[in-house]
Write a protein that holds these residues in place. Structure first.
Motif, PDB file in Angstrom:
ATOM      1  N   TYR A 622       0.835  -1.201   0.000  1.00 47.90           N
ATOM      2  CA  TYR A 622       0.000   0.000   0.000  1.00 47.90           C
ATOM      3  C   TYR A 622       0.873   1.256   0.000  1.00 47.90           C
ATOM      4  O   TYR A 622       0.476   2.293   0.524  1.00 47.90           O
ATOM      5  N   ARG A 643      -5.068  -7.315   3.640  1.00 51.62           N
ATOM      6  CA  ARG A 643      -5.924  -6.194   3.239  1.00 51.62           C
ATOM      7  C   ARG A 643      -6.940  -5.842   4.311  1.00 51.62           C
ATOM      8  O   ARG A 643      -7.149  -4.658   4.630  1.00 51.62           O
ATOM      9  N   GLU A 647      -7.003  -2.212   6.022  1.00 50.66           N
ATOM     10  CA  GLU A 647      -8.166  -1.354   5.803  1.00 50.66           C
ATOM     11  C   GLU A 647      -8.797  -0.963   7.129  1.00 50.66           C
ATOM     12  O   GLU A 647      -9.250   0.164   7.307  1.00 50.66           O
ATOM     13  N   THR A 652      -7.811   2.968   2.829  1.00 48.06           N
ATOM     14  CA  THR A 652      -7.231   3.485   1.593  1.00 48.06           C
ATOM     15  C   THR A 652      -8.278   4.272   0.811  1.00 48.06           C
ATOM     16  O   THR A 652      -9.481   4.029   0.925  1.00 48.06           O
ATOM     17  N   TYR A 653      -7.791   5.226   0.002  1.00 46.01           N
ATOM     18  CA  TYR A 653      -8.672   6.033  -0.841  1.00 46.01           C
ATOM     19  C   TYR A 653      -8.926   5.374  -2.190  1.00 46.01           C
ATOM     20  O   TYR A 653      -9.947   5.638  -2.826  1.00 46.01           O
ATOM     21  N   ASP A 655      -9.394   1.880  -4.314  1.00 46.25           N
ATOM     22  CA  ASP A 655      -9.667   0.451  -4.208  1.00 46.25           C
ATOM     23  C   ASP A 655      -8.840  -0.274  -5.262  1.00 46.25           C
ATOM     24  O   ASP A 655      -9.185  -0.284  -6.446  1.00 46.25           O
ATOM     25  N   ARG A 657      -8.534  -3.281  -5.781  1.00 46.83           N
ATOM     26  CA  ARG A 657      -9.196  -4.444  -6.377  1.00 46.83           C
ATOM     27  C   ARG A 657      -9.868  -4.086  -7.695  1.00 46.83           C
ATOM     28  O   ARG A 657      -9.937  -4.910  -8.611  1.00 46.83           O
ATOM     29  N   SER A 658     -10.362  -2.863  -7.792  1.00 49.27           N
ATOM     30  CA  SER A 658     -11.078  -2.460  -9.007  1.00 49.27           C
ATOM     31  C   SER A 658     -10.229  -1.581  -9.919  1.00 49.27           C
ATOM     32  O   SER A 658     -10.576  -1.386 -11.078  1.00 49.27           O
ATOM     33  N   THR A 776      -9.787 -10.594  -6.645  1.00 44.93           N
ATOM     34  CA  THR A 776      -9.855  -9.716  -5.487  1.00 44.93           C
ATOM     35  C   THR A 776      -8.677  -9.935  -4.583  1.00 44.93           C
ATOM     36  O   THR A 776      -8.029 -10.956  -4.633  1.00 44.93           O
TER      37      THR A 776
END
Length: 777
Positions: A622, A643, A647, A652-653, A655, A657-658, A776
């Motif tokens: 991160y 994660r 988190e 985190t600002y 994501d 994963r996406s 993910t």
């Protein structure tokens, strides 16, 4: 017959025993038996051992006849319990742990591989670290003796320095047949490891070493030895010398063992809480007798320990006591003197600063700093160079601790924090540039311009958002934070996401300059020759893929230990890979305690940008370094195995994963697969990185520093224009410049367990790359 018999004596360690046993049973190498010896512990150790035995067939509980403790007969220590475990063991090798020790992850696999490499030696001495009650991890100061370079296996006379390594059973692995044939056993007593370690090492026909830290040995806050138990050291050394005297061929070791005995006797005598005060004189008398009995004539004491040798040899108890009292008095006087001098100096500096605040601000002065006094670098470093180039009429100064002065360019004035020169520069320089904050005692004057550069795109929660994150905000003074923000005139922003975040979490009346990060300008200006020279200076062999591993700080953990087994990673990937390990600037030390030729610790390197240029790929979790690295257009792999915890603690600002910058690994095995199969630089990873770069590197075209100086100093806010990402050409990595094709797959040994969801690492690059990158965290 298992490969390892792990023997754990358990006596009054109920609070630590579960973690100890879990560290064994969770090893990636599971060919073992775990023998827990309940030494008739009065607490719940026996019940805990039985519970583990009921749920795992590899665990057996053995009970000793009795354990004599304080208040009855002398404490027999762990020796008899270990002997009981040896009698029940069936493994090829014996591994000893105390009930409050833990094995490090993958320790047994590393030991097994080293035993195979060195031809099944009688004894393997491996690395260990001490864990005091405060929680930090302290490496053995003699760890360098365990180097794996040179012939192996060997005999003790080839590496006599091994006798300097801590004389303990838990940092050695011994072949069971060798132990049985030699009749080795642990005697009773508190120092039972002494008459085990030295005879075992001297008798072994083959010895090998393993540098890797395999055991964390806990040092609890209670005294290690109490009562008269410290006197047991005399009996144990009598046993050691008795073993040597019965074997004339071992006579060469007497001088070495004698020096070790003196060191150990002195440690017990001078150690705090090792002996009751009324027994110290008696202890020194007995130490004198042992000194005379075991001394070998013709072997003088080492220069550095002659004082302790003289004190013991002549029984200078009263002299030593007088020296102790004198030193104690001297320390008290010195502490009071230092406190008084510190107070007077602070008062003088405050007065000096007040005087300087009444003098005019100098328009031709600029003061720079980064990370609270570290060396020249980051965004302030790039701006300082741009000031000297584009505004040569301004004299620049850099604030850094003396140990970082060597990183500051010769054309820049060096300023040490909290000195008269520092407060003068802070009071009278027109331009103040920092990437965190200057001293909270700063009084910003009319006419001064404070530029806050920050140090990356915000990924983790920052500023006022930390009010809801107590694990991350325990050291944050939000009132002081807002006072500091109120002094900012300009804030640099590398992208729209950063602009929106800074304005919300650092509310103020400053002006945002969306010009990119000056520290990344070098990515567009560097040449392939620069990359080659940087790699050569770091010791990266030509043709090697250099992975920059840069994990971030964990607010929810007291100790920042490394989360990856880098040696295992490199063993799986083969000789074509190398790791540059970079600790977070808050880590406070190296990321890798003992670097190797293929794991180079670069935590102290002054320029992270140079490390990025020298590497072929980035592995991080991160860290905001991923946003900078994306501007290089080189592969990025995310290793995020915690994660949920991260988190919950920090948040985190973005994501990932996406919207990932490349392939994502949820475990160490997945990370190995990503590199072994070439997915780290496959087509899908390239597509993801391209989208990530478009979003987060819109202004990093190599001219960010120039735009800032022209706006802030020269009053030219419109120049130069930003070069679109598609038209930029950052210097390629060494691997890309060489034009090598993606590496072939590295098959996993059938015996190695894996948690990877994919069917095999031999799948096609395109298919697996897409799967890896979109799964993910």
């Amino acid at each position: 017959m298992p490969r390892f018999s792990v023997i754990v004596p358990a006596y009054q360690v109920q609070a630590y025993l579960p973690a100890c046993l879990e560290s064994v049973l969770s090893q990636s190498y599971d060919d073992l038996e775990l023998i827990v010896v309940d030494d008739r512990s009065p607490d719940a150790c026996g019940e805990i051992a039985d519970e583990f035995a009921a749920r795992d067939p590899r665990v057996r509980t053995v009970r000793t006849a009795r354990h004599e403790g304080p208040g009855s007969a002398p404490d027999e220590g762990p020796g008899p319990a270990r002997n009981a475990g040896i009698a029940e063991a069936t493994g090829d090798y014996l591994v000893f742990l105390d009930g409050d020790d833990t094995l490090t992850p993958h320790a047994l696999r590393s030991i097994a591989e080293r035993l195979k490499e060195t031809g099944e030696p009688d004894v393997l001495v491996h690395g260990h670290a001490l864990v005091p009650w405060t929680g930090e991890i302290v490496r053995d100061p003699f760890a360098g003796v365990l180097t794996e370079q040179g012939p192996a296996p060997f005999r003790l006379e080839d590496r006599p320095g091994l006798l300097r390594v801590r004389a303990s059973a838990w940092n050695k692995v011994c072949r069971r047949e060798f132990v049985g044939d030699g009749g080795f056993a642990f005697p009773p007593g508190r120092h039972t490891d002494l008459p085990w370690t030295y005879p075992v090492l001297m008798a072994a026909e083959s010895v090998a070493t393993l540098e890797r830290v395999c055991v964390h040995h806990r040092q609890r806050s209670v005294p290690a030895v109490s009562g008269r138990a410290g006197f047991d050291v005399f009996d144990q050394y009598d046993r050691v010398f008795g073993y040597v005297d019965a074997r004339p061929e071992l006579a060469q070791w007497r001088p070495v063992l004698f020096r070790r005995m003196v060191d150990d006797l002195w440690a017990v005598f001078s150690g705090r809480d090792r002996l009751p005060r009324d027994t110290r004189a008696e202890f020194l008398r007995r130490a004198r007798d042992h000194y005379r009995a075991h001394r070998t004539p013709g072997h003088p004491a080492p220069v550095g320990s002659r004082l302790r040798h003289t004190t013991i040899r002549l029984n200078l108890y009263r002299t030593h006591r007088a020296l102790e009292l004198g030193q104690l008095l001297g320390r008290r006087i010195a502490r009071r003197t230092v406190r008084l001098a510190t107070a007077l100096r602070a008062a003088a500096l405050r007065l000096h600063y007040r005087v300087q605040l009444r003098l005019p601000v100098r328009a031709d002065r600029a003061l720079f700093a980064a990370y609270g006094g570290r060396g020249h670098g980051c965004n302030p470093g790039a701006l300082e160079e741009a000031f000297r180039t584009l505004a040569p009429h301004i004299r620049t100064a850099w604030v850094a601790a003396p140990e970082h002065h060597h990183t500051i360019p010769t054309a820049t004035r060096r300023v040490t924090p909290d000195t008269a020169a520092y407060w003068t520069a802070l009071a009278r320089s027109k331009y103040l540039v920092h990437n965190t904050d200057f001293d909270r005692r700063l009084v910003k004057r009319p006419g001064q311009v404070l530029v806050q550069t920050h140090h990356g795109t915000p990924l983790k929660h920052m500023g006022l958002d930390l009010q809801e994150r107590p694990a991350a905000a325990r050291d944050v003074d939000f009132d002081a934070l807002l006072r500091g923000v109120g002094q900012w005139d300009y804030v640099l922003s590398p992208n729209r996401h950063a602009t929106l975040t800074w304005e919300r979490v650092h509310p103020g009346r400053y002006t945002v300059l969306p010009y990119g990060q000056p520290r990344n300008d070098v990515f567009q200006r560097a040449t392939s020759e620069d990359v080659r020279r940087l790699r050569e200076s770091l010791g990266v062999p030509e043709g090697t893929v250099a992975i920059l591993y840069a994990p971030t700080h964990r607010d929810y953990r007291r100790t920042q230990h490394i989360r990856l087994d880098l040696e295992r990673l490199l063993r799986r990937l083969g000789p074509g890979f190398l790791v540059l390990a970079r600790a977070h600037h808050r880590h406070g030390g190296p990321l890798v305690p003992v670097p190797t030729p293929r794991v180079i610790d670069v935590s102290d390197h002054p320029s992270v940008e140079s490390l990025c240029l020298a590497s072929d790929a980035l592995v991080t979790d991160y860290s905001s370094l991923m946003f900078d690295y994306a501007g290089l257009d080189r592969p990025i792999v995310i290793h995020a195995d915690d994660r949920e915890a991260f988190e919950a603690a920090r948040g985190t600002y973005v994501d990932l994963r996406s919207f990932a910058p490349g392939a994502i690994a949820r475990s160490e095995d997945e990370l190995i697969d990503i590199f072994a199969s070439g997915h780290w630089r496959g087509s899908r990873s390239t597509q993801l990185r391209s989208a990530f770069r478009e979003r987060f590197c819109p202004y990093d075209d190599g001219r960010a520093a120039e735009r800032v100086v022209r706006h802030v100093v020269l009053g030219e806010p419109q120049s130069p224009p930003v070069i679109p990402p598609a038209e930029r050409h950052p210097v390629p990595s060494a691997a890309a410049a060489a034009g090598r094709a993606p590496l072939t797959s590295v098959p996993r040994p059938a015996a190695e367990p894996t948690t990877v969801a994919r069917t095999t690492v031999m799948e096609t690059t395109a298919t697996v790359a897409e799967t890896t990158a979109t799964e993910t965290l």
